[in-house]
Design an enzyme around this catalytic site. Structure first.
Site, PDB file in Angstrom:
ATOM      1  N   GLU A 281      35.620  15.105  -6.264  1.00  0.00           N
ATOM      2  CA  GLU A 281      35.046  14.839  -4.940  1.00  0.00           C
ATOM      3  C   GLU A 281      34.140  16.011  -4.583  1.00  0.00           C
ATOM      4  OE1 GLU A 281      36.464  14.226  -0.264  1.00  0.00           O
ATOM      5  OE2 GLU A 281      37.895  14.912  -1.777  1.00  0.00           O
TER       6      GLU A 281
ATOM      7  N   GLU B  30      31.602   8.605   1.148  1.00  0.00           N
ATOM      8  CA  GLU B  30      32.288   8.579   2.447  1.00  0.00           C
ATOM      9  C   GLU B  30      31.332   9.061   3.544  1.00  0.00           C
ATOM     10  OE1 GLU B  30      36.745   9.695   0.736  1.00  0.00           O
ATOM     11  OE2 GLU B  30      35.656  11.186   1.905  1.00  0.00           O
TER      12      GLU B  30
ATOM     13  N   GLU C 241      29.950   9.732   7.135  1.00  0.00           N
ATOM     14  CA  GLU C 241      30.461   9.792   8.509  1.00  0.00           C
ATOM     15  C   GLU C 241      29.291   9.659   9.479  1.00  0.00           C
ATOM     16  OE1 GLU C 241      34.114  12.864   7.418  1.00  0.00           O
ATOM     17  OE2 GLU C 241      32.230  13.660   8.192  1.00  0.00           O
TER      18      GLU C 241
ATOM     19  N   ASP D 268       0.840  -1.196   0.000  1.00  0.00           N
ATOM     20  CA  ASP D 268       0.000   0.000   0.000  1.00  0.00           C
ATOM     21  C   ASP D 268       0.878   1.250   0.000  1.00  0.00           C
ATOM     22  OD1 ASP D 268      -1.722   2.052   0.477  1.00  0.00           O
ATOM     23  OD2 ASP D 268      -2.337   1.396   2.474  1.00  0.00           O
TER      24      ASP D 268
ATOM     25  N   GLU E  61      34.380   7.207  10.378  1.00  0.00           N
ATOM     26  CA  GLU E  61      34.169   7.107   8.936  1.00  0.00           C
ATOM     27  C   GLU E  61      34.646   5.735   8.471  1.00  0.00           C
ATOM     28  OE1 GLU E  61      36.204   8.901   4.964  1.00  0.00           O
ATOM     29  OE2 GLU E  61      35.533  10.413   6.399  1.00  0.00           O
TER      30      GLU E  61
ATOM     31  N   ARG F 137      41.183  22.114   0.708  1.00  0.00           N
ATOM     32  CA  ARG F 137      39.999  21.402   1.190  1.00  0.00           C
ATOM     33  C   ARG F 137      38.852  22.323   1.597  1.00  0.00           C
ATOM     34  NH1 ARG F 137      40.531  15.758   2.591  1.00  0.00           N
ATOM     35  NH2 ARG F 137      42.565  15.042   1.911  1.00  0.00           N
TER      36      ARG F 137
ATOM     37  N   HIS G  66      31.019  12.934   1.605  1.00  0.00           N
ATOM     38  CA  HIS G  66      31.684  13.331   0.356  1.00  0.00           C
ATOM     39  C   HIS G  66      31.398  12.273  -0.700  1.00  0.00           C
ATOM     40  CE1 HIS G  66      34.875  15.284   3.210  1.00  0.00           C
ATOM     41  NE2 HIS G  66      33.710  15.906   3.235  1.00  0.00           N
TER      42      HIS G  66
ATOM     43  N   GLU H 105      37.164   9.917  13.090  1.00  0.00           N
ATOM     44  CA  GLU H 105      37.162  11.224  12.425  1.00  0.00           C
ATOM     45  C   GLU H 105      37.627  12.309  13.392  1.00  0.00           C
ATOM     46  OE1 GLU H 105      37.021  13.212   9.981  1.00  0.00           O
ATOM     47  OE2 GLU H 105      36.981  11.700   8.417  1.00  0.00           O
TER      48      GLU H 105
ATOM     49  N   ARG I  61      31.994  17.738  -1.926  1.00  0.00           N
ATOM     50  CA  ARG I  61      32.142  17.617  -0.466  1.00  0.00           C
ATOM     51  C   ARG I  61      30.955  18.136   0.356  1.00  0.00           C
ATOM     52  NH1 ARG I  61      37.245  16.952   1.373  1.00  0.00           N
ATOM     53  NH2 ARG I  61      36.963  18.412   3.105  1.00  0.00           N
TER      54      ARG I  61
END
Length: 445
Positions: free
Chosen positions: A334, A133, A135, A55, A197, A317, A246, A190, A336
């Site tokens: 990547e 990735e 976390e 349903d 992670e 970063r 990420h 982490e 992020r």
């Protein structure tokens, strides 16, 4: 989560050999929550013939009562017997959702990702590889099994026991995942206390999204067995890093990575640059999907390693897109900003459509930002054309509605239902009076 091409006969045989008593037919609702219809093994053959109904009106963001019949079509490659042995062994199959007339249900997140991949294929890209990735935090539970705000350790980045008390739990999560066919690449503590992670090998987009959902289920199940509560909430604690997810991604043509070009000084092909330009162009619009909760925007603030600015770099970063160092077949971008509260099927679908839009329109990639954006002034950022991601969920929802590419990626049904659910969430949050306000204002005014 193996790549085995199981046949119907294989599954019936394994179920018998391993004494499987129940099968969970799993699917994901619009908000990313795993749902399942559990059937006894006696109904397995019927399920494998795509004859199991459920349903749809009882599922968040699916359909109204008057159009509620749905069919579950199991993907046989997702067959797995859960390793945690109870007296009655349980297996699962991940399903696509179909309407009674045999059409895919337009509100099925897995189907939405398949539609985006079909468009990529029509453009010559046979697969999208994704390495996620996700976390998570581990909190202690009280005597009733409810989560507390007490962390299970005070470890930091890459710490080992005895500081990292989550190590045993994390090791068992890894072993369980491996038993279920995952190829684990790394597992570590982490930056924040209680934060972990576990990275698994990249896979094609559908399998990667399936794996994220399975991963969350395993992490929560194993944590509970250790008297811990695992949460994928993006920012459970003020003053420490939040949890991201990420997403490393690349497009392939057969066995050739379409993102690699050895003649380019960064090793990036024109296709990779156009894809990134598309991601950057639509980033503010797809944030409502990749960062879908009120809490998500508490993570996207300067100073905690989470990206809040729409820019890219090969080394730095702080921008939203980073280019990891490996080249050749491993060339990838990547992204992020996504967090683990995102529905992985929808998140990958909108990022893919954004990237494809960049390729289709041969978008120009702006220059990289190789300095720390967090220390730039607003004027400097404006001068360099670096916008910020939305500041809150409401802003993100408004941006999403203005972007035809992202609306198209979701389709009318999912877009309308997702927007409605999230507007309600924002309204409830907006009208609450929070403890912080009372602390600030109750005696001051």
């Amino acid at each position: 989560m193996s790549d085995k091409n199981y046949t119907k006969e294989d599954i019936l045989r394994i179920a018998k050999e391993q004494n499987v008593r129940f099968i969970r037919l799993q699917f994901t609702d619009l908000l990313g929550t795993i749902k399942n219809v559990e059937i006894p093994v006696s109904q397995l053959e019927k399920a494998l013939d795509n004859k199991m109904m459920f349903d749809g009106s009882s599922i968040e963001g699916y359909v109204r009562i008057e159009e509620s019949d749905m069919y579950l079509y199991p993907d046989l490659s997702t067959w797995v017997v859960f390793p945690w042995v109870t007296t009655d062994r349980v297996a699962r199959l991940i399903c696509d959702i179909y309407l009674p007339d045999g059409r895919p249900f337009p509100g099925d997140p897995r189907g939405i990702l398949k539609a985006a991949l079909k468009e990529a294929e029509e453009m010559g890209y046979t697969s999208m590889n994704v390495g996620p990735e996700p976390e998570f935090f581990l909190f202690k539970t009280d005597e009733k099994g409810n989560p507390t705000m007490e962390l299970n350790d005070q470890g930091g980045y890459f710490d080992l026991a005895p500081t990292d008390l989550g190590e045993n739990c994390r090791r068992e999560i890894v072993l369980t995942l491996e038993e279920m066919g995952f190829e684990i690449e790394a597992s570590h503590h982490e930056v924040a206390p209680g934060q972990h992670e576990i990275d698994f090998k990249y896979a094609d987009a559908i399998k990667a999204a399936d794996q994220i959902q399975t991963f969350k289920l395993v992490v929560k199940t194993v944590a509970r067995q250790h008297g811990l509560h695992a949460t994928f909430m993006p920012k459970p604690l003020f003053g420490v890093n939040g949890s991201g997810m990420h997403c490393h991604q690349s497009l392939f043509r057969g066995n050739e990575n379409a993102f690699y070009d050895e003649s380019d000084k960064l090793g990036l092909s024109t296709v990779a640059r156009q894809y990134m330009a598309g991601i950057l162009k639509h980033a503010r619009s797809f944030a409502a999907i990749t960062n879908p909760t009120v809490n998500s925007y508490k993570r996207l603030v300067p100073g905690y390693e989470a990206p809040c600015y729409v820019a890219w770099s090969a080394s730095n970063r702080s921008p939203m897109i980073r280019i990891p160092a490996s080249r050749g077949l491993s060339t990838r971008v990547e992204v992020r900003n996504p967090d683990p509260a995102a529905n992985p099927y929808l998140a990958l679908a909108v990022m893919l459509k954004a990237g494809l839009d960049g390729i289709k329109h041969k978008m120009q990639l702006p220059p990289p930002t190789d300095r720390n954006i967090y220390v730039m002034t607003e004027d400097e950022r404006e001068e360099q054309g670096i916008p910020s991601l939305p500041l809150n969920l409401k802003q993100a929802l408004d941006e999403m509605l203005r972007d035809d590419v992202i609306c198209d990626a979701l389709g009318d049904h999912a877009l309308a239902h997702f927007y409605e659910l999230k507007e309600i969430e924002w309204d409830i949050y907006r009208t609450q009076v929070h403890a912080w306000e009372r602390e600030q204002y109750l005696t001051l005014y």
